[in-house]
Scaffold this motif. Structure first.
Motif, PDB file in Angstrom:
ATOM      1  N   GLY A 138     -23.772  10.524   0.694  1.00 16.82           N
ATOM      2  CA  GLY A 138     -22.442  11.117   0.758  1.00 16.82           C
ATOM      3  C   GLY A 138     -22.227  11.806   2.096  1.00 16.82           C
ATOM      4  O   GLY A 138     -23.173  12.279   2.722  1.00 16.82           O
ATOM      5  N   PHE A 139     -20.990  11.815   2.551  1.00 17.16           N
ATOM      6  CA  PHE A 139     -20.634  12.553   3.766  1.00 17.16           C
ATOM      7  C   PHE A 139     -19.421  13.411   3.476  1.00 17.16           C
ATOM      8  O   PHE A 139     -18.509  12.999   2.756  1.00 17.16           O
ATOM      9  N   ASP A 140     -19.396  14.576   4.055  1.00 20.90           N
ATOM     10  CA  ASP A 140     -18.168  15.368   4.025  1.00 20.90           C
ATOM     11  C   ASP A 140     -18.048  16.163   5.312  1.00 20.90           C
ATOM     12  O   ASP A 140     -19.045  16.702   5.818  1.00 20.90           O
ATOM     13  N   ALA A 141     -16.827  16.221   5.818  1.00 19.81           N
ATOM     14  CA  ALA A 141     -16.570  17.007   7.024  1.00 19.81           C
ATOM     15  C   ALA A 141     -16.749  18.500   6.754  1.00 19.81           C
ATOM     16  O   ALA A 141     -16.970  19.289   7.675  1.00 19.81           O
ATOM     17  N   ALA A 142     -16.651  18.871   5.481  1.00 14.07           N
ATOM     18  CA  ALA A 142     -16.819  20.273   5.109  1.00 14.07           C
ATOM     19  C   ALA A 142     -18.301  20.648   5.143  1.00 14.07           C
ATOM     20  O   ALA A 142     -19.172  19.782   5.077  1.00 14.07           O
ATOM     21  N   LEU A 179       0.246  12.240  -9.489  1.00 10.66           N
ATOM     22  CA  LEU A 179       1.222  12.476 -10.559  1.00 10.66           C
ATOM     23  C   LEU A 179       0.522  12.898 -11.850  1.00 10.66           C
ATOM     24  O   LEU A 179       1.179  13.141 -12.852  1.00 10.66           O
ATOM     25  N   SER A 180      -0.798  12.920 -11.801  1.00 11.81           N
ATOM     26  CA  SER A 180      -1.537  13.169 -13.041  1.00 11.81           C
ATOM     27  C   SER A 180      -2.418  14.399 -12.902  1.00 11.81           C
ATOM     28  O   SER A 180      -2.546  14.974 -11.814  1.00 11.81           O
ATOM     29  N   ASN A 181      -3.027  14.776 -14.015  1.00 12.58           N
ATOM     30  CA  ASN A 181      -4.143  15.708 -13.953  1.00 12.58           C
ATOM     31  C   ASN A 181      -5.265  14.947 -13.261  1.00 12.58           C
ATOM     32  O   ASN A 181      -5.848  14.021 -13.830  1.00 12.58           O
ATOM     33  N   GLY A 230     -14.399  19.880  -1.612  1.00  8.72           N
ATOM     34  CA  GLY A 230     -13.185  19.156  -1.205  1.00  8.72           C
ATOM     35  C   GLY A 230     -11.994  20.089  -1.091  1.00  8.72           C
ATOM     36  O   GLY A 230     -12.042  21.116  -0.395  1.00  8.72           O
ATOM     37  N   THR A 231     -10.934  19.768  -1.795  1.00 10.83           N
ATOM     38  CA  THR A 231      -9.720  20.598  -1.824  1.00 10.83           C
ATOM     39  C   THR A 231     -10.051  22.077  -1.952  1.00 10.83           C
ATOM     40  O   THR A 231      -9.461  22.928  -1.282  1.00 10.83           O
ATOM     41  N   TRP A 232     -11.016  22.354  -2.817  1.00 13.70           N
ATOM     42  CA  TRP A 232     -11.300  23.751  -3.165  1.00 13.70           C
ATOM     43  C   TRP A 232     -12.265  24.389  -2.183  1.00 13.70           C
ATOM     44  O   TRP A 232     -12.501  25.599  -2.240  1.00 13.70           O
ATOM     45  N   LEU A 281      -4.967  14.671  -0.806  1.00 13.83           N
ATOM     46  CA  LEU A 281      -4.299  15.771  -0.103  1.00 13.83           C
ATOM     47  C   LEU A 281      -5.353  16.475   0.742  1.00 13.83           C
ATOM     48  O   LEU A 281      -5.631  17.659   0.581  1.00 13.83           O
ATOM     49  N   SER A 282      -5.967  15.726   1.647  1.00 12.89           N
ATOM     50  CA  SER A 282      -7.059  16.303   2.427  1.00 12.89           C
ATOM     51  C   SER A 282      -6.812  16.244   3.927  1.00 12.89           C
ATOM     52  O   SER A 282      -7.603  16.766   4.695  1.00 12.89           O
ATOM     53  N   ILE A 283      -5.723  15.584   4.335  1.00  7.68           N
ATOM     54  CA  ILE A 283      -5.408  15.551   5.774  1.00  7.68           C
ATOM     55  C   ILE A 283      -4.139  16.372   5.994  1.00  7.68           C
ATOM     56  O   ILE A 283      -3.029  15.924   5.689  1.00  7.68           O
ATOM     57  N   MET A 290      -9.938  13.586  11.377  1.00  5.84           N
ATOM     58  CA  MET A 290     -10.173  14.737  10.505  1.00  5.84           C
ATOM     59  C   MET A 290     -11.053  15.746  11.214  1.00  5.84           C
ATOM     60  O   MET A 290     -11.982  15.380  11.910  1.00  5.84           O
ATOM     61  N   THR A 291     -10.732  17.031  11.088  1.00  7.30           N
ATOM     62  CA  THR A 291     -11.568  18.040  11.747  1.00  7.30           C
ATOM     63  C   THR A 291     -12.828  18.257  10.926  1.00  7.30           C
ATOM     64  O   THR A 291     -12.858  18.006   9.727  1.00  7.30           O
ATOM     65  N   GLY A 309       1.848  21.260   4.328  1.00 10.34           N
ATOM     66  CA  GLY A 309       1.516  20.095   3.504  1.00 10.34           C
ATOM     67  C   GLY A 309       0.578  19.092   4.156  1.00 10.34           C
ATOM     68  O   GLY A 309      -0.084  19.376   5.161  1.00 10.34           O
ATOM     69  N   PHE A 310       0.566  17.920   3.561  1.00 11.94           N
ATOM     70  CA  PHE A 310      -0.474  16.931   3.868  1.00 11.94           C
ATOM     71  C   PHE A 310       0.124  15.555   4.154  1.00 11.94           C
ATOM     72  O   PHE A 310       1.230  15.237   3.717  1.00 11.94           O
ATOM     73  N   ASP A 311      -0.644  14.776   4.865  1.00 17.23           N
ATOM     74  CA  ASP A 311      -0.346  13.343   4.976  1.00 17.23           C
ATOM     75  C   ASP A 311      -0.957  12.725   3.710  1.00 17.23           C
ATOM     76  O   ASP A 311      -2.117  12.339   3.667  1.00 17.23           O
TER      77      ASP A 311
HETATM   78  C1  LIG Z   1      -3.898  23.546  -2.958  1.00 20.93           C
HETATM   79  C2  LIG Z   1      -4.089  22.385  -3.859  1.00 20.93           C
HETATM   80  C3  LIG Z   1      -4.052  22.588  -5.224  1.00 20.93           C
HETATM   81  C4  LIG Z   1      -4.230  21.514  -6.071  1.00 20.93           C
HETATM   82  N1  LIG Z   1      -4.162  21.719  -7.412  1.00 20.93           N
HETATM   83  C5  LIG Z   1      -4.317  20.678  -8.247  1.00 20.93           C
HETATM   84  C6  LIG Z   1      -4.219  20.844  -9.659  1.00 20.93           C
HETATM   85  O1  LIG Z   1      -3.994  21.916 -10.174  1.00 20.93           O
HETATM   86  N2  LIG Z   1      -4.354  19.758 -10.439  1.00 20.93           N
HETATM   87  C7  LIG Z   1      -4.584  18.532  -9.929  1.00 20.93           C
HETATM   88  O2  LIG Z   1      -4.694  17.589 -10.696  1.00 20.93           O
HETATM   89  N3  LIG Z   1      -4.715  18.348  -8.609  1.00 20.93           N
HETATM   90  C8  LIG Z   1      -4.572  19.368  -7.765  1.00 20.93           C
HETATM   91  N4  LIG Z   1      -4.678  19.171  -6.421  1.00 20.93           N
HETATM   92  C9  LIG Z   1      -5.043  17.849  -5.923  1.00 20.93           C
HETATM   93  C10 LIG Z   1      -6.546  17.860  -5.577  1.00 20.93           C
HETATM   94  O3  LIG Z   1      -6.650  17.369  -4.296  1.00 20.93           O
HETATM   95  C11 LIG Z   1      -7.319  17.040  -6.588  1.00 20.93           C
HETATM   96  O4  LIG Z   1      -7.154  17.603  -7.855  1.00 20.93           O
HETATM   97  C12 LIG Z   1      -8.818  16.959  -6.364  1.00 20.93           C
HETATM   98  O5  LIG Z   1      -9.370  18.161  -5.961  1.00 20.93           O
HETATM   99  C13 LIG Z   1      -9.146  15.874  -5.405  1.00 20.93           C
HETATM  100  O6  LIG Z   1     -10.514  15.684  -5.354  1.00 20.93           O
HETATM  101  P1  LIG Z   1     -11.135  14.577  -4.412  1.00 20.93           P
HETATM  102  O7  LIG Z   1     -12.580  14.744  -4.488  1.00 20.93           O
HETATM  103  O8  LIG Z   1     -10.575  13.273  -4.763  1.00 20.93           O
HETATM  104  O9  LIG Z   1     -10.577  14.904  -2.985  1.00 20.93           O
HETATM  105  P2  LIG Z   1     -10.738  16.220  -2.134  1.00 20.93           P
HETATM  106  O10 LIG Z   1     -11.011  17.374  -2.996  1.00 20.93           O
HETATM  107  O11 LIG Z   1      -9.579  16.291  -1.239  1.00 20.93           O
HETATM  108  O12 LIG Z   1     -12.046  15.962  -1.301  1.00 20.93           O
HETATM  109  C14 LIG Z   1     -12.067  15.017  -0.284  1.00 20.93           C
HETATM  110  C15 LIG Z   1     -13.130  15.423   0.698  1.00 20.93           C
HETATM  111  O13 LIG Z   1     -13.305  14.312   1.579  1.00 20.93           O
HETATM  112  C16 LIG Z   1     -13.579  14.822   2.832  1.00 20.93           C
HETATM  113  N5  LIG Z   1     -13.245  13.800   3.820  1.00 20.93           N
HETATM  114  C17 LIG Z   1     -12.077  13.127   3.943  1.00 20.93           C
HETATM  115  N6  LIG Z   1     -12.155  12.233   4.938  1.00 20.93           N
HETATM  116  C18 LIG Z   1     -13.413  12.339   5.444  1.00 20.93           C
HETATM  117  C19 LIG Z   1     -14.089  11.675   6.466  1.00 20.93           C
HETATM  118  N7  LIG Z   1     -13.528  10.726   7.173  1.00 20.93           N
HETATM  119  N8  LIG Z   1     -15.356  12.037   6.710  1.00 20.93           N
HETATM  120  C20 LIG Z   1     -15.953  13.006   6.003  1.00 20.93           C
HETATM  121  N9  LIG Z   1     -15.359  13.669   5.021  1.00 20.93           N
HETATM  122  C21 LIG Z   1     -14.094  13.331   4.731  1.00 20.93           C
HETATM  123  C22 LIG Z   1     -12.741  16.062   2.964  1.00 20.93           C
HETATM  124  O14 LIG Z   1     -13.317  16.966   3.868  1.00 20.93           O
HETATM  125  C23 LIG Z   1     -12.766  16.590   1.551  1.00 20.93           C
HETATM  126  O15 LIG Z   1     -13.716  17.588   1.414  1.00 20.93           O
HETATM  127  C24 LIG Z   1      -4.488  20.229  -5.550  1.00 20.93           C
HETATM  128  C25 LIG Z   1      -4.503  20.046  -4.175  1.00 20.93           C
HETATM  129  C26 LIG Z   1      -4.305  21.107  -3.338  1.00 20.93           C
HETATM  130  C27 LIG Z   1      -4.331  20.871  -1.872  1.00 20.93           C
END
Ligand SMILES: Cc1cc2nc3c(=O)[nH]c(=O)nc-3n(C[C@H](O)[C@H](O)[C@H](O)COP(=O)(O)OP(=O)(O)OC[C@H]3O[C@@H](n4cnc5c(N)ncnc54)[C@H](O)[C@@H]3O)c2cc1C
Length: 876
Positions: free
Chosen positions: A43-47, A443-445, A52-54, A152-154, A1-2, A388-390
């Protein structure tokens, strides 16, 4: 991950109760809950910040596709009051601001190391702890390793030859520059038409002087009709916030909704149109995915919705060729994530916007100046990858994770991910995944699913602490049971037919398995709760509190069977055994009148044959036109405890057996108890077989190719007819297909204790049947209890038994006894089925593969290949 550059914190070496990877919706709430538990967490985040996503997806037009009234935390009532969403579908900056506020309200940032990527996690068996390392050289020891790393982060890399050659600007929607991009006057290429592409293309088109969209797969998209937050939801929330959130948690998708029972295949054209247009105008994903109850499982119903969307695309796009290229035709609607858009299709009417259909004109390479396709060279100033994403496993596999005995997560998951509840995986103690594969997740909210996961993990950690456990890990049995349930749920839908990212199909080399759990947020939550209420069923927990393992499988019934049972329980019907035989028959007939008819066969004719007590009605099903015969013949006896049933009761099953096996099926209505008691039904069965044998040619049969089949009590008299035919020296019967047969009267085997209540055929009902059919003194007669008879020299048998059937064990015993007597036997186990579910053709979809096996067994009874069988895949 970058890693996103930002402030560079110093390396950390420390111990914590928990490490949380990710600071999006999941990670933030997890950190909050760990604090509530009084646990130390890092907690750790690459960001470089929360979100996260946002944080990452800042491309123009980036919005959520679940209404923001629902796409939000519910754990903090004050936050809910403080934050008012400005739009129905909020923009990325607004959602990011919301998450920043959530983090600040609870002071969570101080626990997070930003701009830091977790690179490895190793379980130390001596210490019973995880050792975590990061790209900054941090070394952290923790008891619990929690991957809140996103589904959907990679991002997928650009796998196009020459991608590094391009001299212009390159952008990924998933890593958009924070300062934004001005495309004014530029020639821009967008590669990819998934959700990010569809959201960004209309906005990029507003600036670019030329926009060329490279499309491999057209996607279904509906207008978002964005605007103010939906008034009716706001009213519901302000009137009863807790009730609204509760309804969301126990809904199928994570948004309160009344599921419909309207079937696309049976609805009138007016109803279809009305329901579709209402969903179109509403502009919500779960609305358009739920126009009909059967659109996710029935291709014909799905085609209705898909066809109407294609109509809308053709109306929106001026150029017919472009419109056709934009119409998805290679997958069922909903089997790839549909998109919500604002003016996407209309964008292609602009003179400077062009679609390149990569199916017709594939990309050969990326050059210094632009993109070469098979037909043309394009020059661009900028290329935008919306590729897209892996999904679901990418972020988990990106970390070098090793569990017990040095087992690597990527090696374990090489054939596809394997989890218990999508929360944990065997061999990796104390590793939790938030919204992992095997959970409803994408598949969910997701906010609802995230909160549920985090709450479950927090509850689990609290319970462990209270009971003195340090480690928790799923058992292999529990995990394989859950994996199977996840597959079962997907198998009854159209989803596995699509090359989607849900199936891992967008990443070269990724195993094709359906990754999320499609049984619903509500069903999933119930399973998680049941695991806890059953003392952490399927987990081993160790520590000062001892070594406790509650092995077992939490869900083993087929999901559609469970659904039917739930619906039937909701009907509040009186138990059959409390009715008179006449009333019970009327109830059966009423149920039969409203079910799907079963597959088409070439011909169905009714007739009568002579029987020992008068004429016996029969119904003949022919698989192909008579002049395409002759065919083998199967004489079939319906179920119903010798009391109920008739030619109509098992009609769909007979059609199904006929269509699948290519045999003529002659279904015989024998005399019923209590009017005609033992041995009337058995005598009728034998007489019917004799008559069919004598009339084989006129019935369109092949002489010598005669088998019998029967379900339940029909299975009983089918096999008794075989006993009688053997003893009488004929007719020669080639095989017997016995579906959940009654073969003894004792009702003492363990399957009675396990399944004697709650699965339609109950012990009480079976007793009622026996009482109607035979006196106690007669029940040991082999013509009533064939298991007690001489089994030598009987025809080859196929015995079907169902897991949740009181008759299961006697069927198994009969198969074993036949085998011991030298009779060739095939035993088909109907996994996760009940006594009645295999007969529910067109309702219980998971029964279809079992019926295909039955038809295969029938075909195997006969020496020559059978003609006229239709493809199994075309029968529901
Ligand atoms: C454009 C887009 C729109 C979306 N819209 C919706 C929506 O309307 N409704 C819905 O339900 N879902 C939506 N999603 C799915 C969305 O990913 C989730 O809703 C939610 O934001 C996921 O939150 P999360 O915290 O689980 O993961 P993320 O928000 O993906 O956060 C994961 C974080 O982990 C960090 N990370 C990962 N691996 C590492 C590592 N090895 N070391 C350090 N940091 C790491 C990443 O940098 C990232 O910041 C959307 C996704 C995308 C991409």
């Amino acid at each position: 991950m970058t890693r996103d550059s930002g402030t560079k914190p110093a390396a950390v070496s420390a111990q914590f109760d928990a490490v949380v990877v990710g600071a999006g919706f999941s990670g933030l709430y997890m950190l909050y809950q760990l604090r509530q538990l009084g646990m130390s967490a890092k907690g750790f985040d690459a960001a470089a910040d929360v979100g996260g996503t946002w944080y990452w997806n800042r491309y123009p037009g980036a919005r959520c596709d679940i209404p923001t009234t629902d796409y939000a935390y519910s754990f903090d009532p004050e936050l809910e009051k403080e934050w008012i969403w400005s739009e129905k579908y909020a923009t990325q900056p607004e959602i990011l601001d919301y998450l920043r506020l959530a983090a600040d309200r609870h002071g969570l940032r101080s626990d997070i190391e930003f701009s830091t990527t977790v690179t490895s996690a190793h379980w130390d068996e001596g210490e019973n702890r995880w050792k975590i390392t990061t790209d900054r050289g941090n070394e952290i020891w923790c008891r619990y390793y929690i991957m809140a790393s996103g589904c959907l982060s990679i991002p997928k890399s650009a796998e196009i030859e020459g991608a590094g050659q391009f001299a212009g600007q390159v952008y990924f929607t998933s890593q958009w520059p924070h300062e934004g991009v001005d495309f004014t006057g530029q020639r821009v290429a967008v590669i990819g038409t998934g959700s990010s592409g569809i959201q960004s293309i209309p906005l990029i088109a507003r600036q670019a002087s030329q926009l060329t969209v490279f499309q491999r797969t057209p996607n279904f998209s509906i207008p978002a009709h964005n605007g103010p937050a939906p008034a009716e939801r706001l009213v519901q929330l302000s009137d009863d916030r807790d009730g609204y959130r509760h309804a969301a948690r126990w809904s199928r998708g994570g948004i309160p909704a009344e599921p419909t029972d309207v079937l696309g295949v049976t609805a009138s054209e007016d109803v279809r149109r009305e329901r579709f247009e209402a969903a179109w105008d509403q502009g919500e994903l779960f609305g358009i995915l739920g126009v009909f109850a059967d659109q996710g499982v029935n291709p014909d119903s799905n085609d209705i919705v898909a066809g109407m969307i294609r109509e809308k695309i053709r109306l929106a796009v001026d150029d017919p060729e472009t419109a056709e290229a934009l119409c998805p035709k290679d997958h069922y609607f909903g089997t790839k994530r549909p998109c919500l858009d604002t003016g996407y299709f209309e964008t292609y009417n602009l003179p400077h916007v062009r679609l390149v259909d990569l199916r017709k004109q594939p990309i050969i390479r990326i050059t210094e100046e632009g993109i070469d396709t098979a037909d043309q060279s394009f020059e661009f100033d900028a290329i935008v990858y919306a590729t897209g994403f892996d999904a679901m496993t990418g972020a988990l596999a990106a970390v070098d994770v090793t569990g017990r005995g040095g087992l690597s997560l990527t090696e374990k998951w090489a054939p596809g991910p394997s989890t218990y509840l999508g929360l944990m995986t065997a061999g990796f103690p104390n590793l939790f995944m938030i919204t992992g594969p095997g959970s409803p997740s994408v598949l969910s909210n997701m906010t609802v699913s995230i909160e549920q996961h985090v709450d479950w993990v927090a509850g689990c950690l609290r319970d462990m602490r209270d009971a003195g456990f340090d480690t928790i890990e799923p058992t292999a049995l529990a995990e394989s049971g859950w994996d199977e349930h996840v597959r079962d749920c997907a198998a009854i839908t159209l989803h596995p037919t699509a090359s989607s990212w849900y199936m891992g199909a967008n990443v070269p080399g990724k195993p094709r398995v359906f990754l999320p759990y499609i049984g619903g947020v509500n069903a999933y939550r119930q399973a998680c709760d049941d695991v806890v209420s059953q003392g952490y069923l399927g987990f081993r927990r160790t520590g000062r509190g001892g070594d406790q393992c509650r092995d077992g499988v939490i869900r083993s019934m087929q999901p559609d069977v469970a659904m039917v049972l739930e619906i039937m329980a909701g009907l509040g019907l009186p138990p059959m055994e409390t009715l008179s035989a006449g009333d019970a028959r009327a109830l059966m007939a009423a149920a039969a009148a409203i079910r799907p008819p079963g597959p088409e066969v070439a011909e169905v004719t009714d007739g009568v044959m002579p029987g020992p007590g008068g004429d016996l009605p029969y119904r003949l099903y022919r698989p192909a036109a008579a002049d395409q015969g002759p065919h083998p013949i199967v004489v079939y006896f319906h179920g119903g405890g010798w009391v109920l049933g008739d030619l109509d009761s098992d009609d769909p099953l007979c059609r199904d057996l006929c269509a699948r096996s290519g045999a003529v099926v002659v279904s015989v209505n024998y005399r019923h108890a209590p009017e005609a008691r033992f041995p009337a039904a058995a005598q009728d069965a034998f007489t019917a077989v004799q008559w069919v044998d004598a009339n084989t040619v006129s019935l369109g049969g092949i002489p010598g190719q005669l088998a019998v089949a029967g379900w339940s009590a029909g299975g009983n008299i089918a096999t008794v007819a075989c006993h009688l035919a053997r003893d009488a020296g004929g007719p020669r019967i080639a095989g017997q297909l016995l579906i959940n047969p009654v073969v003894e009267s004792e009702m003492m085997r363990p399957s009675y204790a396990e399944n004697g209540d709650g699965y339609i055929l109950t012990t009480a009902l079976m007793r009622w049947f026996w009482d109607h059919y035979a006196d106690p003194a007669e029940r040991g007669d082999p013509r009533a209890a064939p298991l007690l008879g001489n089994l030598a020299d009987l025809p080859s048998a196929c015995i079907v038994t169902a897991d949740f059937d009181p008759l299961r064990d006697e069927g198994v015993a009969y198969a074993r006894a036949l085998d011991a007597a030298g009779v060739p036997v095939r035993h088909v186990r109907a996994r996760g089925h009940t006594h009645t579910s295999l007969t529910m053709v067109g309702i219980v979809i998971s029964g279809a593969p079992v019926r295909a096996q039955m038809a295969g067994a029938l075909a195997d009874f006969f020496p020559a290949p059978v003609t006229g069988a239709v493809s199994n895949s075309s029968i529901g």
